[in-house]
Design a protein around this motif. Sequence first.
Motif, mmCIF file in Angstrom:
data_model
loop_
_atom_site.group_PDB
_atom_site.id
_atom_site.type_symbol
_atom_site.label_atom_id
_atom_site.label_comp_id
_atom_site.label_asym_id
_atom_site.label_seq_id
_atom_site.Cartn_x
_atom_site.Cartn_y
_atom_site.Cartn_z
ATOM 1 N N ALA A 8 0.841 -1.206 0.000
ATOM 2 C CA ALA A 8 0.000 0.000 0.000
ATOM 3 C C ALA A 8 0.869 1.246 0.000
ATOM 4 O O ALA A 8 1.886 1.296 0.709
ATOM 5 N N PRO A 9 0.519 2.233 -0.794
ATOM 6 C CA PRO A 9 1.314 3.466 -0.795
ATOM 7 C C PRO A 9 1.185 4.163 0.539
ATOM 8 O O PRO A 9 0.159 4.068 1.208
ATOM 9 N N PRO A 10 2.229 4.866 0.979
ATOM 10 C CA PRO A 10 2.151 5.584 2.250
ATOM 11 C C PRO A 10 1.080 6.666 2.184
ATOM 12 O O PRO A 10 0.851 7.284 1.151
ATOM 13 N N THR A 11 0.409 6.865 3.330
ATOM 14 C CA THR A 11 -0.622 7.896 3.406
ATOM 15 C C THR A 11 0.030 9.265 3.468
ATOM 16 O O THR A 11 0.916 9.504 4.303
ATOM 17 N N ALA A 12 -0.384 10.150 2.582
ATOM 18 C CA ALA A 12 0.196 11.497 2.554
ATOM 19 C C ALA A 12 -0.236 12.267 3.786
ATOM 20 O O ALA A 12 -1.390 12.191 4.211
ATOM 21 N N ALA A 13 0.717 12.991 4.371
ATOM 22 C CA ALA A 13 0.392 13.828 5.523
ATOM 23 C C ALA A 13 -0.533 14.958 5.064
ATOM 24 O O ALA A 13 -0.354 15.509 3.974
ATOM 25 N N THR A 52 -1.148 20.923 11.310
ATOM 26 C CA THR A 52 -0.703 19.954 10.303
ATOM 27 C C THR A 52 0.793 20.115 10.084
ATOM 28 O O THR A 52 1.378 21.141 10.437
ATOM 29 N N PRO A 53 1.471 19.102 9.481
ATOM 30 C CA PRO A 53 2.923 19.235 9.259
ATOM 31 C C PRO A 53 3.273 20.436 8.387
ATOM 32 O O PRO A 53 4.278 21.105 8.609
ATOM 33 N N THR A 54 2.454 20.701 7.376
ATOM 34 C CA THR A 54 2.697 21.848 6.502
ATOM 35 C C THR A 54 1.374 22.543 6.222
ATOM 36 O O THR A 54 0.295 21.965 6.383
ATOM 37 N N ALA A 55 1.474 23.799 5.790
ATOM 38 C CA ALA A 55 0.261 24.560 5.485
ATOM 39 C C ALA A 55 0.609 25.727 4.580
ATOM 40 O O ALA A 55 1.754 26.197 4.548
ATOM 41 N N THR A 56 -0.380 26.194 3.852
ATOM 42 C CA THR A 56 -0.254 27.414 3.071
ATOM 43 C C THR A 56 -1.029 28.520 3.767
ATOM 44 O O THR A 56 -2.037 28.270 4.421
#
Length: 363
Positions: A8-13, A52-56
Amino acid sequence: MPPGAPVAPPTAAPVGAAVLLAAAPAGRGRVMDAASVLPALAAVPPGVLTGTPTATVVELADPLDPQTVLTRLRAAAAHPGPLLVCLAGQLHLDRRQRLPHLALARTTTATLRYTALPWHWLTGELGARAPGTTTVVADLAADAAVWERLATAPGLLHLGPGPTLYARVTPPPRRGDSASPDYLRAWAESWRSGARLPYATLHAEAAVRTAGAVPAPLFLAPVPAPAPDHDPHPTILAAATAGRHGEAAAVAAAWESEALRRHGPRSPEAVHWTEVRADLARLAGEPARSCELWLTAAEARLSLRQPTDDPDVEGAVDRAHHQWEQIADPARARALGPALVALRRRVPGRQPGALAALTRRLG
């Protein structure tokens, strides 16, 4: 894992998004320096804002055109991840449609409908998002018309079933004074201190820190479903008697919002919380506000077909009358007098001569 099984592909953060909107009219119509809070918010790491780990982050400082703001909000609302919207500014009421608007840089009283951002546009763009994905934190100064409507309709700023709203709304400042976005600044200071707290906790801390900065602010926040044998009244009373009037009012307003959501505005549960807020205003030494809320509660009970000699109806009118007598500002007392007289004629109460004394004092 069996040999040959697909991996399974890793779940994107998740990637978050934040909109920082601060606006107020230029010139004499400005009562809040809303944009002064933007540097503090912009200094917070984007991922901290949204959890979240990243954000705009999109920053709108004193925008001119409501359509431009709408376009930015629409783009943010299309974002699939967590969304935070921070608002600072002034609320004004459209006199024709009786709807609140967020003033922008070119807004004047005459051009409000064309130069301000209608609050229901926010509801339209954010209200359809999935519950739990959208948080709005607002620090708002209300004009007199909005403040008057909020006294009887705390759900005026409801954003629909999806977004979670945390807000401080302050009454119109006195002539020559100005409002400051201290509530939103307190959120920024908590974030910049390294705190990673739930939004509800950040709201409660900001409410406590800023409750005394202006007279009788209104704090708005969601309330979880009440737990079985849970009673918020002792907590509210303890805060009020300890002088933490802003905290007490915030908790009561939150429970009132929950009662409105669950039972509707024409319900005994909602009327009860109006009465709680009326008594809190009395404890805070605000007789005019208390009188106004007791009048609202009495009218609401009568609209529920409670008889004029019902003890709850009589009690609401008696308390409104008593608080009216404590109002030191003659103009404010005169403004509330006609509504009280009209109620006294319908609900004379059990004290002989109450109506006569009221009309005599009004002259």
